[in-house]
Design a protein around this motif. Structure first.
Motif, PDB file in Angstrom:
ATOM      1  N   THR A 397      34.445  49.854  27.394  1.00  0.00           N
ATOM      2  CA  THR A 397      35.093  48.553  27.485  1.00  0.00           C
ATOM      3  C   THR A 397      35.747  48.404  28.852  1.00  0.00           C
ATOM      4  OG1 THR A 397      35.541  48.565  25.109  1.00  0.00           O
ATOM      5  CG2 THR A 397      36.816  47.033  26.449  1.00  0.00           C
ATOM      6  N   GLU A 398      35.411  47.319  29.539  1.00  0.00           N
ATOM      7  CA  GLU A 398      35.977  47.053  30.868  1.00  0.00           C
ATOM      8  C   GLU A 398      37.062  45.992  30.765  1.00  0.00           C
ATOM      9  OE1 GLU A 398      32.708  46.826  34.070  1.00  0.00           O
ATOM     10  OE2 GLU A 398      31.656  46.300  32.206  1.00  0.00           O
ATOM     11  N   VAL A 399      38.066  46.089  31.622  1.00  0.00           N
ATOM     12  CA  VAL A 399      39.141  45.105  31.648  1.00  0.00           C
ATOM     13  C   VAL A 399      39.519  44.817  33.094  1.00  0.00           C
ATOM     14  CG1 VAL A 399      40.898  46.936  31.398  1.00  0.00           C
ATOM     15  CG2 VAL A 399      41.485  44.552  30.861  1.00  0.00           C
ATOM     16  N   ARG A 400      39.846  43.583  33.371  1.00  0.00           N
ATOM     17  CA  ARG A 400      40.375  43.221  34.681  1.00  0.00           C
ATOM     18  C   ARG A 400      41.310  42.029  34.526  1.00  0.00           C
ATOM     19  NH1 ARG A 400      37.352  38.952  37.213  1.00  0.00           N
ATOM     20  NH2 ARG A 400      35.370  38.493  36.184  1.00  0.00           N
ATOM     21  N   GLU A 406      45.204  36.114  33.818  1.00  0.00           N
ATOM     22  CA  GLU A 406      44.569  36.217  32.505  1.00  0.00           C
ATOM     23  C   GLU A 406      43.788  37.521  32.389  1.00  0.00           C
ATOM     24  OE1 GLU A 406      41.574  33.666  29.554  1.00  0.00           O
ATOM     25  OE2 GLU A 406      41.705  33.168  31.693  1.00  0.00           O
ATOM     26  N   LEU A 407      43.854  38.134  31.204  1.00  0.00           N
ATOM     27  CA  LEU A 407      43.091  39.351  30.938  1.00  0.00           C
ATOM     28  C   LEU A 407      41.658  38.997  30.552  1.00  0.00           C
ATOM     29  CD1 LEU A 407      45.672  41.398  28.855  1.00  0.00           C
ATOM     30  CD2 LEU A 407      44.759  42.048  31.085  1.00  0.00           C
ATOM     31  N   LEU A 408      40.711  39.659  31.212  1.00  0.00           N
ATOM     32  CA  LEU A 408      39.295  39.496  30.910  1.00  0.00           C
ATOM     33  C   LEU A 408      38.736  40.839  30.465  1.00  0.00           C
ATOM     34  CD1 LEU A 408      39.921  36.972  32.672  1.00  0.00           C
ATOM     35  CD2 LEU A 408      37.668  37.248  33.710  1.00  0.00           C
ATOM     36  N   PHE A 409      37.887  40.814  29.445  1.00  0.00           N
ATOM     37  CA  PHE A 409      37.283  42.039  28.927  1.00  0.00           C
ATOM     38  C   PHE A 409      35.770  41.877  28.829  1.00  0.00           C
ATOM     39  CE2 PHE A 409      41.588  42.603  27.448  1.00  0.00           C
ATOM     40  CZ  PHE A 409      41.790  43.983  27.408  1.00  0.00           C
ATOM     41  N   ARG A 410      35.093  43.020  28.948  1.00  0.00           N
ATOM     42  CA  ARG A 410      33.645  43.049  28.729  1.00  0.00           C
ATOM     43  C   ARG A 410      33.300  44.346  28.018  1.00  0.00           C
ATOM     44  NH1 ARG A 410      29.757  42.254  33.863  1.00  0.00           N
ATOM     45  NH2 ARG A 410      30.731  44.236  34.471  1.00  0.00           N
ATOM     46  N   GLY A 411      32.503  44.235  26.961  1.00  0.00           N
ATOM     47  CA  GLY A 411      32.126  45.432  26.217  1.00  0.00           C
ATOM     48  C   GLY A 411      31.210  45.095  25.060  1.00  0.00           C
ATOM     49  N   ASP A 432      27.824  36.729  32.714  1.00  0.00           N
ATOM     50  CA  ASP A 432      27.681  38.180  32.828  1.00  0.00           C
ATOM     51  C   ASP A 432      28.558  38.929  31.816  1.00  0.00           C
ATOM     52  OD1 ASP A 432      30.026  37.443  34.048  1.00  0.00           O
ATOM     53  OD2 ASP A 432      29.767  38.711  35.810  1.00  0.00           O
ATOM     54  N   GLY A 433      29.014  38.209  30.756  1.00  0.00           N
ATOM     55  CA  GLY A 433      29.617  38.894  29.625  1.00  0.00           C
ATOM     56  C   GLY A 433      31.121  39.074  29.633  1.00  0.00           C
ATOM     57  N   TRP A 434      31.835  38.526  30.615  1.00  0.00           N
ATOM     58  CA  TRP A 434      33.294  38.664  30.634  1.00  0.00           C
ATOM     59  C   TRP A 434      33.921  37.635  29.700  1.00  0.00           C
ATOM     60  CZ3 TRP A 434      35.985  42.593  32.593  1.00  0.00           C
ATOM     61  CH2 TRP A 434      35.364  43.408  33.553  1.00  0.00           C
TER      62      TRP A 434
END
Length: 578
Positions: A397-400, A406-411, A432-434
């Motif tokens: 799981t990625e986070v930025r 704002e928190l964005l996640f991808r996983g 791209d899935g964020w």
């Protein structure tokens, strides 16, 4: 027993149960309360009930890919039906049993549900009322039928038919449509796939083995299974072999916890606040309030001192040991007596409560996630816990943090979109899935994530100061007398607050000066966490609490801020009249 393909070849949630049937067919998988006593259900028995119910669904016309709605409280039959729907190749659509007729009509209409299971005659009436808006609805059954009449209806369906239905499912197949309760607008149906759940559980069981994988692990579900939080625990227990129980009898919850004695529990912060506040109120009623306060202070101090491998001083250790005998054991008994761990989600817990529970011997692990992310994206671990944060991201799981905070996640647990709503999907999910969470946050140097507020709930005062209301609201709500707090002040010269009272703990008049002084004290304490420009200057105590029944709370206990601001507009304005 069905002769379905080997579980290793399946990309769906039947994998979990089929594996357990092979590995431990005669182990207790669930415990079911019937006529006041808890009976045991083995993995083999549960699997047989699931297959029998699935045959009944097929016999009654459920096709692969059909949506089957469940309008019921958390109960054993809910879990059997959930798995049976998948065994029939279909999609489950949970509906909060407190939903209004219009909410039910919308969910049934939007999802295109063909079959509905209800718990009460009132539920049946609401579904019947919705038929004009949801023409796809065919059969309406009582959820009690899942173990009786439904299997009887499917006696002529053979195993091969069920095997064929299972073969239609893959990791990309939709497992469930969960409609977000939402604080604004119509609920949106989150498409969660079998692969989303399997990825989520793979991460959860890996990072929280103390919960699911310990010998004798067990949990008693009391949160609504219509919510993704309870749902992921249900599926996790079936996958891991932790014993699962159900209750929706909240007034008798402490009794049921004492009977079941779970090793871990899950709840929202309000549950943990209620346990603390009830214990405090009881202590004061018995003339032991000062002892309880000292015990609470010692628990918090002990937890802080031992965080990150630290060691408490001798005096604190002695006080902690004394209070463990006098106070802490009774608090642990309120959670069943054997619970060493708890999981908190849905809203910020706060470091005060986190340290308190850790100090009494129950580690509450705060996590973070949304319906759109199949529950948790991040969580604290038993060995890596940082109070006031929601922990570290799950594996893969990625986070930025975006430029606006704002928190964005991808996983792999992030959903693919909203049912029948590509416009809403495009607003929260990039190509791209964020996933845009709508929450503001920060990530420290060690990777721990801290939630600092809601992007859409940021208040901007007339002086241009940006204020995150959740910091203040959480602190005020921690007071035993306070039920809810909503901070206001957008475009105004200062920050104010609307406060409702928990009348389980305050039985006097709402005009009592003692009550007002107590609320003022809670606000003064909350104000220590912010600058003067962000502090609450005025407040008003409302005559009535906000509840789900009167339309001001979502089923997951979140305040519907826009609804409150609309209905209490004049009261808010009165705060700013000189």
């Amino acid at each position: 027993m069905s002769t379905a393909a080997p579980a290793s070849d399946l990309g769906n949630l039947s994998h979990d149960l089929l594996d357990r049937v092979v590995e431990a067919p005669d182990e207790v998988a669930l415990r079911r309360r019937v006529d006041g006593a808890w009976g045991e259900v083995t993995t083999r028995e549960f699997h047989a009930q699931v297959v029998a119910a699935a045959k009944g669904l097929v016999a009654e016309g459920v096709q692969a890919g059909d949506r089957v709605a469940i309008v019921a409280k958390t109960r054993y039959e809910w879990t059997v039906l959930d798995y049976a729907i998948w065994w029939a190749g279909a999609v489950s659509v949970p509906v909060y049993e407190t939903s209004s007729a219009s909410q039910i009509a919308w969910i049934l209409s939007d999802s295109g549900a063909t079959h509905v299971f209800v718990e009460t005659e009132e539920h049946r009436d609401r579904v019947e009322d919705a038929r004009s808006e949801a023409p796809a609805v065919g059969r309406i059954r009582a959820i009690e039928d899942v173990l009786t009449a439904l299997p009887a209806a499917g006696e002529d369906v053979d195993d091969a038919t069920i095997d064929e239905r299972l073969a239609t499912l893959s990791s990309e197949s939709i497992a469930t449509l969960i409609y977000t309760s939402g604080t604004t607008g119509r609920p949106k149906g989150c498409e969660l796939t079998h692969g989303n759940f399997r990825a989520e559980l793979g991460g959860a069981i890996d990072v929280l083995p103390e919960m699911f994988a310990e010998p004798e692990a067990s949990t008693l579900l009391f949160l609504p299974l219509a919510h993704v939080f309870a749902r992921i625990i249900q599926i996790g227990a079936i996958r891991s072999g932790a014993v699962l129980g159900h209750t929706a009898d909240i007034p008798d919850l402490v009794e049921h916890l004492g009977e079941f004695q779970p090793t871990f529990v899950l709840g929202v912060p309000r549950v943990f606040e209620k346990v603390f506040n009830s214990a405090s109120a009881k202590a004061y009623a018995e003339g032991k309030g000062k002892i309880f306060d000292r015990a609470a202070q010692a628990a918090i101090a002990y937890s802080r001192a031992t965080e990150d491998g630290g060691r408490a001083g001798l005096g604190l250790r002695l006080r902690h040991s004394l209070f463990d005998r006098l106070v802490y054991g009774k608090l642990r008994d309120a959670l069943g007596g054997k619970a060493r761990y708890a999981i908190s989600g849905g809203a910020p817990l706060g470091d005060r409560l986190g340290h308190f529970y850790r100090g009494i011997g129950v580690i509450v692990l705060e996590g973070y996630g949304l319906t759109e992310t199949t529950a948790a994206l991040a969580a604290n671990r038993v060995e890596r816990q940082r109070m006031g944060t929601v922990g570290l991201p799950f594996p893969d799981t990625e986070v930025r943090v975006a430029e606006d905070g704002e928190l964005l996640f991808r996983g792999p647990q992030v959903f693919g979109g909203y049912w029948n709503n590509p416009e809403a999907t495009a607003q929260v999910l990039t190509e791209d899935g964020w996933f845009h969470t709508g929450d503001l946050g920060e990530i420290d140097d060690d990777g721990f994530i801290r939630i600092t507020g809601r992007k859409k709930e940021i208040i901007v005062t007339a002086g241009g100061k940006n204020v995150s209301p959740s910091v203040l609201e959480d602190r005020v709500r921690a007071h035993p007398y306070v039920s809810q707090c909503l901070v206001v002040g957008d475009g105004k010269p200062f920050i104010g607050a609307l406060v409702t009272i928990d009348q389980e703990h305050w039985e006097g008049s709402l005009d009592d000066e003692e009550l007002r002084e107590a609320v003022q004290g809670a606000i003064d304490e909350a104000n220590t966490q912010v600058s003067r420009a962000e502090s609450i200057r005025k407040f008003v105590i409302l005559d009535e609490d906000w509840t789900e029944d009167n339309g001001y709370l979502t089923p997951s206990f979140k305040v519907k801020r826009p609804v409150v601001l609309r209905d209490f507009h004049d009261l808010v304005e009165s705060l700013y009249v000189r």
